[in-house]
Design a protein around this motif. Structure first.
Motif, short mmCIF file in Angstrom:
data_model
loop_
_atom_site.label_atom_id
_atom_site.label_comp_id
_atom_site.label_asym_id
_atom_site.label_seq_id
_atom_site.Cartn_x
_atom_site.Cartn_y
_atom_site.Cartn_z
N ASN A 29 32.99 22.27 -12.07
CA ASN A 29 31.79 21.63 -11.53
C ASN A 29 31.95 21.25 -10.06
OD1 ASN A 29 31.11 21.88 -14.16
ND2 ASN A 29 30.67 19.72 -14.52
N ASN A 30 33.16 21.19 -9.56
CA ASN A 30 33.39 20.78 -8.18
C ASN A 30 33.48 21.96 -7.21
OD1 ASN A 30 33.51 18.10 -8.99
ND2 ASN A 30 35.72 18.18 -9.33
N LEU A 31 33.32 23.14 -7.73
CA LEU A 31 33.52 24.33 -6.92
C LEU A 31 32.21 25.03 -6.56
CD1 LEU A 31 36.50 25.93 -8.86
CD2 LEU A 31 36.61 24.71 -6.69
N ALA A 32 32.12 25.45 -5.31
CA ALA A 32 31.10 26.41 -4.94
C ALA A 32 31.59 27.79 -5.35
CB ALA A 32 30.84 26.37 -3.44
N LEU A 33 30.69 28.65 -5.72
CA LEU A 33 31.05 29.97 -6.22
C LEU A 33 30.34 31.05 -5.42
CD1 LEU A 33 30.61 28.98 -9.92
CD2 LEU A 33 32.79 29.32 -8.77
N GLY A 34 30.93 32.21 -5.40
CA GLY A 34 30.31 33.28 -4.64
C GLY A 34 30.64 34.65 -5.19
N TRP A 35 29.92 35.62 -4.65
CA TRP A 35 30.18 37.02 -4.96
C TRP A 35 30.30 37.79 -3.64
CZ3 TRP A 35 31.02 38.95 -9.80
CH2 TRP A 35 30.64 38.16 -10.89
N PHE A 36 31.29 38.65 -3.59
CA PHE A 36 31.47 39.59 -2.50
C PHE A 36 31.50 40.99 -3.10
CE2 PHE A 36 32.71 37.33 1.49
CZ PHE A 36 32.59 36.04 1.01
N ARG A 37 31.40 41.97 -2.23
CA ARG A 37 31.54 43.34 -2.71
C ARG A 37 32.18 44.20 -1.62
NH1 ARG A 37 25.15 45.32 -2.81
NH2 ARG A 37 24.85 45.41 -0.54
N GLN A 38 32.79 45.28 -2.08
CA GLN A 38 33.44 46.20 -1.15
C GLN A 38 33.09 47.62 -1.57
OE1 GLN A 38 37.65 45.60 -0.63
NE2 GLN A 38 37.65 46.75 1.28
N ALA A 39 32.31 48.27 -0.74
CA ALA A 39 31.94 49.66 -0.99
C ALA A 39 33.06 50.58 -0.53
CB ALA A 39 30.64 49.99 -0.25
N PRO A 40 33.13 51.78 -1.05
CA PRO A 40 34.18 52.71 -0.65
C PRO A 40 34.20 52.93 0.85
CG PRO A 40 33.02 53.54 -2.57
CD PRO A 40 32.26 52.33 -2.11
N GLY A 41 35.35 52.74 1.45
CA GLY A 41 35.51 52.97 2.87
C GLY A 41 34.95 51.89 3.77
N LYS A 42 34.50 50.79 3.17
CA LYS A 42 33.91 49.71 3.97
C LYS A 42 34.66 48.41 3.73
CE LYS A 42 29.23 51.63 4.15
NZ LYS A 42 27.79 51.33 3.96
N GLU A 43 34.39 47.46 4.60
CA GLU A 43 35.01 46.16 4.46
C GLU A 43 34.30 45.34 3.38
OE1 GLU A 43 36.64 45.56 9.05
OE2 GLU A 43 35.11 44.24 8.24
N ARG A 44 35.01 44.38 2.85
CA ARG A 44 34.44 43.48 1.86
C ARG A 44 33.37 42.63 2.54
NH1 ARG A 44 38.58 40.45 -2.07
NH2 ARG A 44 39.38 42.60 -1.92
N GLU A 45 32.25 42.47 1.87
CA GLU A 45 31.14 41.74 2.47
C GLU A 45 30.57 40.70 1.51
OE1 GLU A 45 27.95 44.44 3.38
OE2 GLU A 45 27.51 44.86 1.28
N PHE A 46 30.00 39.69 2.10
CA PHE A 46 29.37 38.61 1.35
C PHE A 46 28.13 39.10 0.64
CE2 PHE A 46 27.73 34.51 0.38
CZ PHE A 46 26.39 34.48 0.76
N VAL A 47 27.92 38.60 -0.59
CA VAL A 47 26.72 38.93 -1.35
C VAL A 47 25.87 37.69 -1.62
CG1 VAL A 47 25.82 39.84 -3.53
CG2 VAL A 47 27.80 40.92 -2.45
N ALA A 48 26.49 36.68 -2.23
CA ALA A 48 25.72 35.48 -2.60
C ALA A 48 26.68 34.33 -2.86
CB ALA A 48 24.88 35.74 -3.85
N THR A 49 26.14 33.11 -2.74
CA THR A 49 26.92 31.93 -3.05
C THR A 49 26.02 30.86 -3.64
OG1 THR A 49 28.51 30.32 -2.19
CG2 THR A 49 26.68 30.91 -0.75
N ILE A 50 26.62 29.96 -4.41
CA ILE A 50 25.86 28.90 -5.06
C ILE A 50 26.69 27.62 -5.01
CG2 ILE A 50 26.78 29.50 -7.36
CD1 ILE A 50 23.97 28.78 -8.47
N ALA A 60 23.04 37.46 1.10
CA ALA A 60 23.03 38.44 2.17
C ALA A 60 21.64 39.05 2.25
CB ALA A 60 24.06 39.53 1.90
N ASP A 61 21.23 39.40 3.45
CA ASP A 61 19.90 39.97 3.64
C ASP A 61 19.69 41.23 2.80
OD1 ASP A 61 19.64 39.16 7.20
OD2 ASP A 61 19.22 37.97 5.40
N SER A 62 20.76 41.98 2.61
CA SER A 62 20.66 43.25 1.90
C SER A 62 20.32 43.09 0.42
CB SER A 62 21.95 44.04 2.04
OG SER A 62 23.04 43.29 1.53
N VAL A 63 20.51 41.89 -0.13
CA VAL A 63 20.26 41.69 -1.57
C VAL A 63 19.17 40.67 -1.85
CG1 VAL A 63 22.66 42.31 -2.04
CG2 VAL A 63 22.00 39.88 -1.93
N LYS A 64 18.66 40.02 -0.82
CA LYS A 64 17.62 39.02 -1.03
C LYS A 64 16.42 39.63 -1.75
CE LYS A 64 18.54 35.75 2.71
NZ LYS A 64 18.11 35.25 4.03
N GLY A 65 15.93 38.91 -2.73
CA GLY A 65 14.80 39.38 -3.51
C GLY A 65 15.17 40.31 -4.65
#
Length: 122
Positions: A29-50, A60-65
Motif C-alpha cells: 500500500n505504500n508503493l507507487a507502481l508502474g509499467w515499462f516496456r522494451q520493444a526489440p532493438g529499442k530502449e526501455r520506455e515508460f508506459v504508466a504509473t499509479i 505515456a502519450d503513446s498509450v493514453k486512451g
C-alpha cells in the motif's frame, strides 16, 4: 519487494489483453507502481504509473486512451488493461515499484519484476 508479472502472450491487432503483477515482501500500500516496456532493438520506455492509493495515474502519450493502470491493494496486485492494441505495442513488459509516485524514467524505480513478452500480430 518481489514483483511477479503474468498475462503476456500473442494478440491480434485491435484486440485486448490484461497484464497483472503481484507484489510481495514489503507493504504494498505504500508503493507507487508502474509499467515499462522494451520493444526489440529499442530502449526501455515508460508506459504508466499509479500512486499508492490509486487516486493518481500517468501515462505515456503513446498509450493514453488505450491502456488503463489500476491496482487492488487487498490483493497486492497491479493491473494494466490494454485495448485497441497495435503491432507497435509489441514489447517485453515490466512491472515496477518505488516509494515515490510520478516517475517516468528507469532510474526512478527501485524494484523491478521480470519482463514478459506481449506480441501483437498485424
Amino acid at each position: 519487494v518481489q514483483l511477479q508479472a503474468s498475462g503476456g502472450g500473442l494478440v491480434q491487432a485491435g484486440g485486448s489483453l490484461r497484464r497483472s503483477c503481484a507484489a510481495s515482501g514489503r507493504s504494498f500500500n505504500n508503493l507507487a507502481l508502474g509499467w515499462f516496456r522494451q520493444a526489440p532493438g529499442k530502449e526501455r520506455e515508460f508506459v504508466a504509473t499509479i500512486s499508492w492509493s490509486g487516486g493518481s495515474t500517468d501515462y505515456a502519450d503513446s498509450v493514453k486512451g488505450r491502456f488503463i493502470i489500476s491496482r487492488d491493494n487487498t490483493k497486492n496486485t497491479v493491473y494494466l488493461q490494454m485495448v485497441s492494441l497495435k503491432p507497435e505495442d509489441t514489447a517485453v513488459y515490466y512491472c515496477t515499484a518505488d516509494r515515490m509516485f510520478g516517475g517516468v524514467s528507469i532510474g526512478e524505480y527501485r524494484y523491478w519484476g521480470q519482463g514478459t513478452l506481449v506480441t501483437i500480430s498485424s
